[in-house]
Design an enzyme around this catalytic site. Structure first.
Site, mmCIF file in Angstrom:
data_model
loop_
_atom_site.group_PDB
_atom_site.id
_atom_site.type_symbol
_atom_site.label_atom_id
_atom_site.label_comp_id
_atom_site.label_asym_id
_atom_site.label_seq_id
_atom_site.Cartn_x
_atom_site.Cartn_y
_atom_site.Cartn_z
ATOM 1 N N GLU A 65 17.537 -15.182 -12.247
ATOM 2 C CA GLU A 65 17.230 -16.215 -13.235
ATOM 3 C C GLU A 65 16.564 -15.710 -14.519
ATOM 4 O O GLU A 65 16.812 -16.258 -15.591
ATOM 5 C CB GLU A 65 16.323 -17.282 -12.594
ATOM 6 C CG GLU A 65 16.987 -18.041 -11.467
ATOM 7 C CD GLU A 65 15.969 -18.797 -10.621
ATOM 8 O OE1 GLU A 65 15.108 -18.138 -10.000
ATOM 9 O OE2 GLU A 65 16.023 -20.030 -10.600
ATOM 10 N N ARG A 115 8.497 -26.528 -11.741
ATOM 11 C CA ARG A 115 8.743 -25.204 -12.310
ATOM 12 C C ARG A 115 8.771 -25.245 -13.844
ATOM 13 O O ARG A 115 8.428 -24.260 -14.510
ATOM 14 C CB ARG A 115 10.017 -24.571 -11.757
ATOM 15 C CG ARG A 115 10.152 -23.088 -12.091
ATOM 16 C CD ARG A 115 11.282 -22.413 -11.327
ATOM 17 N NE ARG A 115 10.870 -21.886 -10.043
ATOM 18 C CZ ARG A 115 10.447 -20.633 -9.834
ATOM 19 N NH1 ARG A 115 10.378 -19.774 -10.825
ATOM 20 N NH2 ARG A 115 10.099 -20.231 -8.635
#
Lengths: 786, 493
Positions: free
Chosen positions: A733, A326
């Site tokens: 997030e 990620r």
């Protein structure tokens, strides 16, 4: 709260989607009545566990003498790896490298070796200190800064992304810069530490009440450790006192130990870590060493970029593979790279195994991207914001070519230009830029800095099978609704949002929808509540369940009243059937009497996404969430101390399900991101002991660290490009990396001591110490240059 | 001693109920008592070291006959220190089924909770603040919340709630204030002038009846653990599981709470808390106000004492360096004998103070700087508030008529094994003209005075650099410049 009389003439239900609702548990939170695991009444005879932790960072276990532990008051048993009835492993990645209790060797300072089971927690903790453990110490690797990303040990397979020919583009570029950034990790510091209560049942059965973000994963690993089928294990959680990724996999050890002891002794067992154990023995956000080389032209257009993202995995794989992935997925942040090569290196060290933390590597990738932007800006002598705007992806609707990510996904929904333009205006960036320059020219000891940073965050798990959710909805004969789904509540208001979705489907007031504890017995095989996906996935699954029931009610009504189905319309708290209106409750009652099934299991899987890791190609994300932040700081050049004068944020949550909740996520995410990049410093001593293992030494932001002026707004015009749940966007997030604005504002203030001619290369966390040392370095370099 | 009556139990009020406890260990904490004995589980454990505030409760006590309620950390508050107090937990406020208290309703309406775990602690801190100042400024709210960590909200929503509490109800109608007279009477009735002795053998504590009795108790048991605010000793128990028996609790001895000024010298009794000292010290020695505001959080300042900060001899205690720079003296008492020494001589070496067995710190005496004397103290930390010092410098300066340095005292914390004077730096200043050039020359002498350590709070390089730069900051302050010399949360009014 228990009695509710529906308004049968209402124009709108109360508590539907796109309305601002207070957290469903707020009344209980403030009254001290919300029940967390440690607050539940313990079954009679509940035992308590204390952990025995390794005192060395790396070594073989020469001898483990537990006789004094066993003889201590109140001690019922001492568990070692030999007491694990199934497999002594809780690796979430299938790497078989995460023992419940150390076996033969220890790989970090603080690794659990044994577990004391005693009548009271106090007795267990005291007894745990009486063990005599001898080690043959082995060389220990504590930090990644000096490791070789090719030769040194890695915990799992690295990822490479490649598009175009980065090496050639950099070599051919008019200008090139190479550098390295050190980026620290972060402790979750959820206020409720790790805790599990296991209650044994008959046969193989055990119920574990666990503060976990991933009940199915916990269930799976507990069954694995016990050596029983998953059907024997039930995991339940009503709420967590904060998670932030720290209870995605890290809850499993306590759950496993509680379950093992409970089954062995046929008594309920509670494992609650104290703060020091929690911070020492459970994983954190990964620290990264980011090496970069960028080629660009004199205008500041990036032509090619090469990254190496080395991350400190700790002693085991845990989620380090996907976290590193990620980071690469976000090494572009909001920027188009014509040519790019990026690689991860999940490095083995003798420290606790690092894990998920809000953003999951994404923020680290973006910090790398913003460092590169800064390098380019200083090199060409322009404001960093100009360089940012120059390199953005093409905006939505532009038939351009600057829209391919390093993983070959086409960015179709880019709205960063409009967000940045609006924020620049509302934050008065240009005017303040001028004012700050004037202020700094006349201020010897206090320097101000300003920065505006964008965020583009990809939404979906890259592990494809995690992009599914389940829900279970019951409508009882009185018309009240029981709602259950696979997501977990850690403060983000997920249950509330999903309840709003269900209320909307049935067109009944929110008060009629009962929120219930997440349990693997109601909804199986769920994804952890992570990757910001909670509302997207579970909202859709609950909607599916509700729609099934609504369809049955519709068919029933059409049949009973002999009207076409399109003449059965759900209105607020009532249903219009042909020309008459029947209350929802009455219709439900009639349906029950006619033996209509009023319960349904719903399911959802995210469409469109696919990902080929070996090739580094795919449609990894369903969509992107966007936002931007502008921060201003004051820095004391004598000490490095600073304050955040102001922050402005504009953030995109699509058509928000609940703006009040989303604003809270943005504000909280920004402060948490700011803490990560400023005062939150993890510090290991030479022996590999974490010395910042409590709030006395590990400093998360306080109320008095907030920006003095703090303006947070949501875009009121955006909606999800894809058909997400009511066109809303994920919000867990994406706001966290807005904290980058503070890091870059600090960097800007530091740069002022050298007339903005030298890139400060300010590493993070930018503690007052790092800020002062950067100032000193820049002053020395500037003096040398003259 | 024979005239002192004793009792073998403690008495306090918990919410509405009178409690008498005879079976209580010296290291029993209020938090464990609430959660385990009383199943009052609204009060949470977040850190067990007084740093997160999840366990915040209010403790009411009689201070000079007046009932004051203060926020405290239940996790490091020993039961023995609650004799004669009123403990108020979140359960004493509204309930989710009934009507919520104004503090609670504001928190609900302004979205002040997310995960909710820290929330009861915030409610109690805000409650304490609201009773004392119903319309608080942002600065006051932040000060009241320095000891409360929230990881979810980013605090903004809590601030909004805190500003709005008075829109939900009037302080005058608050039950604790309405019942003030009755509670005061009940607490007065607890005060029977007796010594409290609870437990036996290795599980024993004493609450002396008064200062003379304390002297007698310690003379008889010189190895006893003296516990004032327990903001340090609390951690010996919760973190290190040390045995503190026999413990002697001195927090509620009236005679140790004296605070007086005579001939320009402020005398502070060893039991005076930071909160109690704040008003006098910040008025008479203004530089101490902002320093006290940065010691611990509000809960710690409500418990911790200046006497304890000195007596425990820590090299990073925040009050010894400024008190040394001010030329403070210490009264030590053993039995009936008292002696007075200069504070700087009290600190001999790491973990070693000039204190005989059975002797205790009774009071500290602080000369107030005269007009014309300069005094400043600057604390450097990673996080501005509620953080332990990396380095702290205190400066006291008297200039001669010709502008040269007549006398100077500079003392630092965090730079050596004890709070320590910068004698080489001082020597470089005395007799010299008070100019930036002199200061620059003196800054070069820090290496003669200090060889600081590297630890989790700072590297030795940073400590050394920031410490000497503080001298330059001090110099600039004495020049009367209007330019800002440090970053500040709130501009000076």
């Amino acid at each position: 709260m228990t009695q509710h009389t529906p308004n049968l003439k209402a124009q709108k239900i109360s508590g539907g989607v796109h309305t601002d609702q207070r957290h469903d548990s707020a009344h209980k939170h403030v009254a001290g009545e919300a029940v967390y695991i440690d607050d539940m009444p313990e079954p009679a005879g509940t035992l308590h566990v204390g952990l025995g932790l390794s005192n060395v960072a790396h070594g073989t276990l020469k001898s483990v003498d537990l006789s004094a532990v066993r003889a201590a008051p109140g001690v019922v048993d001492v568990l070692t790896h030999a007491d694990v009835p199934g497999d002594n492993d809780i690796s979430p990645s299938g790497m078989h490298d995460d023992p419940v209790l150390a076996q033969g060797k220890v790989q970090f300072h603080g690794q659990p070796i044994f577990a004391v089971v005693a009548e009271t927690r106090e007795q267990a903790r005291r007894a745990a200190r009486l063990a005599k453990v001898e080690y043959d110490e082995l060389p220990a690797v504590i930090s990644i800064w000096d490791l070789d990303t090719e030769k040194d040990k890695q915990v799992t397979t690295p990822l490479t992304l490649n598009r175009g020919d980065a090496a050639a583009a950099i070599a051919a570029a008019p200008r090139r810069i190479k550098g390295r950034m050190k980026l620290g990790g972060q402790d979750h510091f959820y206020l409720e530490g790790q805790v599990s209560l296991a209650v044994p049942g008959e046969d193989d059965e055990v119920t574990v009440y666990c503060s976990t973000q991933g009940p199915s994963e916990t269930q799976h690993l507990v069954s694995h450790v016990l050596g029983v089928p998953s059907h024997a294990v039930t995991v339940e959680v009503r709420r967590m006192g904060g998670g932030f990724g720290g209870k995605e996999t890290q809850a499993n050890q306590c759950a496993a130990l509680a379950a093992i002891a409970a089954k062995k002794h046929k008594r309920a067992v509670k494992v609650r870590l104290d703060r020091d154990e929690d911070m020492t023995a459970t994983g954190k956000r990964h620290d990264f060493a980011i090496d970069y080389e960028v080629g660009f032209d004199d205008e500041g257009n990036i032509l090619g970029v090469d990254y190496m993202f080395a991350l400190n995995a700790g002693f085991s794989a845990d989620l380090s593979g996907p976290v590193g992935d990620r980071a690469l997925f976000h090494c572009d942040n909001a920027y188009f790279y014509p040519n790019v090569h990026a690689k991860s290196a999940p490095l083995y060290t003798n420290t606790v195994s690092n894990t998920a933390f809000r953003g999951f590597g994404g923020p680290q990738g973006m910090v790398g991207a913003e460092r590169v932007i800064d390098e380019v800006a200083f090199a060409v002598g322009k404001d960093s914001l100009e360089i940012r705007k120059l390199n953005f992806y093409d905006q939505i609707g532009t038939p351009g070519e600057r829209n391919l990510t390093p993983y070959h996904q086409k960015v179709e929904d880019c709205i960063i230009q409009r967000i940045v333009a609006e924020l620049e205006e509302s934050a008065q960036y240009a005017r303040r830029r001028r004012e700050i320059a004037a202020f700094n020219a006349n201020s010897r000891f206090i320097k101000r800095g300003l920065a505006l940073t964008p965020v583009k965050f990809g939404i979906s798990f890259t592990k494809t099978e995690s992009n599914q959710a389940g829900a279970l909805v019951h409508v009882y004969a009185d018309g009240s609704v029981h709602m259950n789904h696979g997501g977990t509540e850690m403060g983000q208001g997920l249950h509330l949002k999903v309840a709003q979705v269900v209320a909307e489907e049935f067109q009944i007031d929110l008060e009629r929808v009962k929120i219930t504890a997440t349990t693997t017995a109601k909804v199986p095989n769920t994804a952890p509540t992570a990757a910001s996906s909670g509302a997207d996935l579970n909202g859709m699954a609950a909607q599916d369940a509700a729609r099934q029931i609504r369809k049955r009610l519709t068919d029933f009504a059409a049949d009973k009243y002999q009207v076409p189905v399109d003449q059965v319309v759900f209105l607020p708290n009532r249903v219009r059937v042909g020309n008459q209106e029947i209350s929802f409750n009455d219709l439900v009652k009639q349906a029950y009497l006619n033996r209509i099934q009023l319960s349904a299991a719903g399911h959802y899987k995210t469409p469109k996404i696919h990902w080929d890791r070996a090739k580094g190609r795919g449609h990894a994300f369903y969509y992107y969430a966007y936002g931007a932040a502008c921060a201003e700081v004051s820095v004391d050049v004598l000490t490095g101390e600073y304050v955040v004068e102001r922050a402005d944020i504009l953030h995109d949550t699509g058509r928000s399900l609940n703006r009040a909740i989303d604003i809270g996520q943005v504000e909280g995410g920004f402060i948490q991101g700011m803490g990560w990049l400023t005062t939150e410093e993890l510090w290991w001593d030479g022996k590999g002991r974490l010395r910042t293992h409590a709030p006395s030494t590990y400093k998360i932001p306080l109320a008095s660290d907030r920006p003095k002026i703090f303006n947070v707004a949501l875009t009121d015009w955006s909606e999800a490009y894809e058909p997400t749940i009511h066109r809303s966007k994920a919000v867990g997030e994406p706001p966290l990396p807005h904290g980058m604005a503070v890091l870059h504002a600090l960097s800007d203030a530091v740069a002022s001591v050298a007339e903005h001619k030298i890139c400060p290369r300010l590493d993070a966390p930018a503690t007052p110490e790092r800020v002062l040392m950067a100032i000193e370095r820049l002053r020395a370099e500037a003096a040398q240059a003259q | 001693m024979a005239t002192i009556k004793t009792r073998n139990h403690i008495r306090f009020i918990l919410n509405g109920e009178d409690v008498t406890l005879g079976n209580v260990a010296p290291d029993a904490t209020l938090l464990d008592y609430l959660r385990l004995q009383r199943t009052l589980r609204g009060t949470k454990e977040g850190c067990a070291e007084g740093d997160c505030g999840a366990c915040t409760v209010l403790v009411g006590r009689l201070s000079g006959g007046k009932l004051v309620y203060e926020s405290v950390n239940a996790c490091i508050r020993f039961m023995g220190s609650l004799d004669g107090c009123h403990v108020v937990t979140v359960e004493h406020l509204g309930t989710s089924n009934g009507k919520l208290h104004p503090v609670q309703q504001a928190m609900v309406d302004f979205h002040g909770s997310q995960c909710g775990f820290c929330t009861p602690g915030f409610v109690m801190s805000l409650y304490g603040l609201w009773m004392a100042s119903p319309e608080p400024s942002d600065a006051l709210i932040e000060k009241a919340l320095q000891g409360n960590l929230c990881r979810c909200t980013g605090y903004e929503a809590i601030m909004r709630a805190a500003r709005a509490i008075s829109d939900y109800g009037k302080v005058a109608k608050d039950p604790l204030l309405v019942e003030r007279k009755a509670i005061t009477a009940r607490l007065e009735a607890f005060k029977d002038g007796t010594r409290v002795e609870v437990g036996e053998g290795k599980d024993r504590f004493v609450i002396p009846a008064n200062v003379d009795d304390l002297a007698a108790v310690l003379e008889a048991e010189p190895t006893a653990t003296v516990v004032a605010g327990s903001t340090d000793v609390g951690l010996w128990v919760t973190k290190h599981m040390r045995n503190i028996s026999p413990a002697v609790f001195i927090a509620n001895i009236d005679g140790l709470h004296s605070l007086s000024e005579d001939k320009g010298v402020i005398s502070i009794g060893a039991g005076v808390t930071y909160t109690e000292a704040f008003e006098t010290l910040s008025k008479r020695i203004p530089a101490l106000g902002p320093l006290i505001d940065r010691i611990g959080g509000q809960q710690v300042r409500n418990m911790g004492t200046i006497g304890g900060n000195i007596a425990n001899g820590s090299p990073i205690g925040d009050t010894p360096p400024p008190l040394i720079a001010l030329g403070a003296t210490l009264t030590l008492r053993k039995g009936k004998t008292r002696r007075t020494i200069s504070l700087q001589d009290f600190f001999i070496a790491y973990g070693k103070q000039d204190r005989a067995p059975g002797e205790f710190v009774e009071a500290v005496h602080v000369p107030v700087p005269d007009k014309g004397e300069h005094f400043a103290v600057h604390k450097i930390t990673k996080r501005r508030d509620e953080d332990i010092t990396a380095t702290l410098g205190a400066f006291w300066l008297k200039l001669a008529k010709d502008g040269t340095v007549d006398q100077v005292r500079i003392a630092y914390g965090g730079m050596a094994a004890t709070p320590k004077r910068a004698s080489a730096v001082e020597a470089a200043l005395v007799g010299q003209p008070w100019t930036e050039a002199t200061v620059e020359a003196a800054m070069a002498r820090y290496t003669d005075d200090y060889t600081p350590l590297t630890d989790m709070r700072a590297t030795s390089e940073y400590r050394a650099l920031a410490a000497k730069n503080l001298l330059l900051r001090f110099y600039m302050e004495t020049t009367g410049t209007k330019a800002p010399l440090q970053v500040s949360r709130y501009e000076a009014a």
